[in-house]
Design a protein around this motif. Structure first.
Motif, short mmCIF file in Angstrom:
data_model
loop_
_atom_site.label_atom_id
_atom_site.label_comp_id
_atom_site.label_asym_id
_atom_site.label_seq_id
_atom_site.Cartn_x
_atom_site.Cartn_y
_atom_site.Cartn_z
N LYS A 277 0.82 -1.22 0.00
CA LYS A 277 0.00 0.00 0.00
C LYS A 277 0.85 1.27 0.00
O LYS A 277 0.57 2.23 -0.72
N THR A 278 1.88 1.28 0.82
CA THR A 278 2.71 2.49 0.94
C THR A 278 3.95 2.42 0.07
O THR A 278 4.62 3.44 -0.15
N ARG A 279 4.29 1.24 -0.42
CA ARG A 279 5.50 1.03 -1.22
C ARG A 279 6.74 1.50 -0.45
O ARG A 279 7.59 2.20 -0.97
N ASP A 280 6.80 1.06 0.81
CA ASP A 280 7.95 1.32 1.66
C ASP A 280 8.23 0.04 2.45
O ASP A 280 7.41 -0.87 2.50
N TRP A 281 9.41 -0.01 3.10
CA TRP A 281 9.78 -1.20 3.85
C TRP A 281 8.81 -1.48 4.99
O TRP A 281 8.25 -0.55 5.59
N ASP A 282 8.64 -2.75 5.29
CA ASP A 282 7.81 -3.20 6.41
C ASP A 282 8.74 -3.57 7.56
O ASP A 282 9.32 -4.66 7.57
#
Length: 519
Positions: free
Chosen positions: A189-194
């Motif tokens: 959804k955010t296209r960032d690391w989890d």
């Protein structure tokens, strides 16, 4: 000729191709520079990252020289690269070891351990949509952490192929969102690391680069890089993308449900979709698209065109090789083999070939699986084996298409790209086996580089939206299924589907260390 141009790069397994295009994706010049793959141990596959950069620099110089345009007319550049690579670098961006590339499966032990730790394959399939294998980024990083602890300790960032090239070009360490999407710990959804999932997996995020959009300008060419490439310092460089998302762009299959097949060294089925959908049982997973608003479902088969190259290298006749040599083109052997295949009856006298020459990822995930000719008899000749290779790759593609169809993706039309899409006979076999209309694009071997070039144009606001690019891509030929062949292929395909179950145990015994002695 206009006054604005783009240089993009398709950085593959066997070499890098630079393509100079206009803003509509029209190819002005292209140049390919090869480099080797090293196989230092069984199941290992490595490359020297400096070979990638050298190939990029040399091929860029060639297209500028060939086209006779001025370097200042190039308004931007970017890289479309092989995915699933792992390259540890220090703070200066210098590699600490050879790059572990996508085809490498050394991390099977780490994959099996990870699966057990996370609750087993069924749990992982439910949560993540796919079970990790020894070829996946997570497992390769864990292998590095376990087997080369000093290298891992000295690592500033873990880059992929695109990240290394962007670093060489701009000095900035990044990973584009398509590359990050195949690591297994990116939030869609955010296209960032989890961070929570990365911690659970044992991956220290401080060693991972910042995630950037594929169509974001992430830096400008340094003086050093510009001098090596023959471009102007300050030329914009985009985030870039993996080869599959770039190829999806170059195929023009960009709307929800659009599908394309790639036939190169490897092969894949790729479907554009507005929502994440994973078919883990068949190795088909959703990752982020180069289009910031879309995803793509990818089912990758490890050896497609590689099977045909293997055949050409080992079984092409002296006469065929001489004809190819006289043509002066390293790819000339393949049209010659096409002529042979056209004379062989569909079904190759019921001879089957399984195109699993270096393990498989999709439609089944099995790293020790290998290829086979099945039902070989005294009545078969060399040419039947050749046709069986073409058909075996097509059966494997149909398996992927059928799996997608059960999930609601009809794939009514299959765009095709890659070197295999130049072959009319292979395109017709693909249409007959899959029972789908097949559209071969005009410049199939440049689809990745052209897709990246068009992404550069989007990043520089030459197009209003990503999906506007669909109208730019042209088709060279359309192939409809031939009803006279489909029935025969349907029966043989049913048999083909049974072969994995019969071969997997045998191949595991032959190819997994320590298994043969247990027999």
């Amino acid at each position: 000729m206009g006054d604005k141009f783009i240089v993009s790069h398709d950085v593959g397994t066997g070499g890098s191709k630079a393509v100079l295009t206009d803003l509509a994706g029209g190819i002005i010049a292209s140049s390919f520079e090869p480099y080797p793959v090293s196989y230092p141990q069984p199941h290992w596959a490595e490359q020297d990252p400096r070979d990638w950069w050298k190939a990029v620099a040399v091929s860029t110089q060639r297209v500028i020289k060939e086209s006779k345009i001025k370097a200042g007319q190039v308004i931007g550049t970017g890289f479309a690269t092989q995915m699933l690579g792992v390259l540890p670098v220090n703070e200066s961006g210098e590699p600490l070891r050879p790059a572990i590339i996508w085809i490498d499966s050394r991390a099977d032990e780490q994959a099996a351990r990870l699966v057990r730790r996370l609750g087993g394959s069924r749990v992982i399939m439910t949560v993540a949509g796919a079970v990790p294998s020894g070829k996946d980024v997570i497992c390769k990083i864990l292998w590095l952490k376990e087997k080369e602890p000093q290298v891992f300790a000295d690592t500033h960032k873990i880059l992929d192929v695109n990240g290394y090239l962007v670093c060489r070009a701009t000095g900035n360490m990044i990973i584009d969102h398509t590359g990050a999407g195949v690591t297994g710990f990116l939030k869609n959804k955010t296209r960032d690391w989890d961070p929570l999932f990365a911690k659970l997996l044992g991956i220290p995020l401080e060693k991972m680069p910042d995630v950037k959009s594929s169509i974001e300008v992430v830096g400008l060419l340094t003086k050093e890089a510009a001098a090596e490439m023959g471009l102007e310092p300050g030329t914009p460089v985009i985030g870039g993308m993996g080869d599959v998302p770039a190829a999806a762009t170059g195929s023009g299959a960009l709307e929800n449900g659009d599908a394309h097949i790639y036939l190169g060294t490897s092969g894949w089925l790729c479907i554009s979709t507005s929502k994440v959908k994973n078919l883990g049982k068949n190795g088909i997973v959703s990752v982020v698209s180069a289009d910031p608003e879309m995803f793509i479902m990818i089912g990758e088969t490890e050896t497609a065109g590689a099977c045909l190259k293997w055949f050409a290298d080992n079984f092409a006749t002296a006469e065929e090789m001489e004809r190819a040599r006289q043509a002066g083109d390293e790819m000339a052997i393949f049209p010659i083999l096409d002529e042979v295949v056209e004379k062989v009856e569909p079904g190759a006298k019921r001879l089957l070939f399984t195109p699993w020459m270096f393990g498989e990822r999709a439609p089944i995930t099995d790293t020790t699986l290998r290829a086979a000719f099945v039902n070989l008899s005294l009545e078969h000749e060399r040419d039947h084996l050749l046709r069986a290779v073409y058909e075996g790759v097509a059966y494997n593609c149909r398996w992927l298409v059928d799996a997608a169809g059960k999930a609601g993706f009809k794939c009514g039309t299959l765009r095709t790209i890659g070197g295999g899409a130049r072959s009319d006979v292979w395109m017709q076999i693909m249409a007959d086996v899959t029972r789908r209309k097949v559209e071969a694009v005009e410049t199939p071997q440049e689809a990745g580089a052209m897709g990246c070039a068009l992404a550069v144009a989007v990043a520089l606001k030459e197009y209003e939206s990503y999906r506007e690019l669909k109208k730019v891509v042209k088709v060279r030929g359309t192939f409809e299924p031939n009803p006279d062949c489909c029935t025969e292929y349907d029966e043989l395909y049913g048999v083909f589907r049974c072969l994995h179950g019969n071969l997997t145990g045998i191949c595991r015994t032959l190819n997994e260390p320590g298994q043969a002695c247990k027999v």
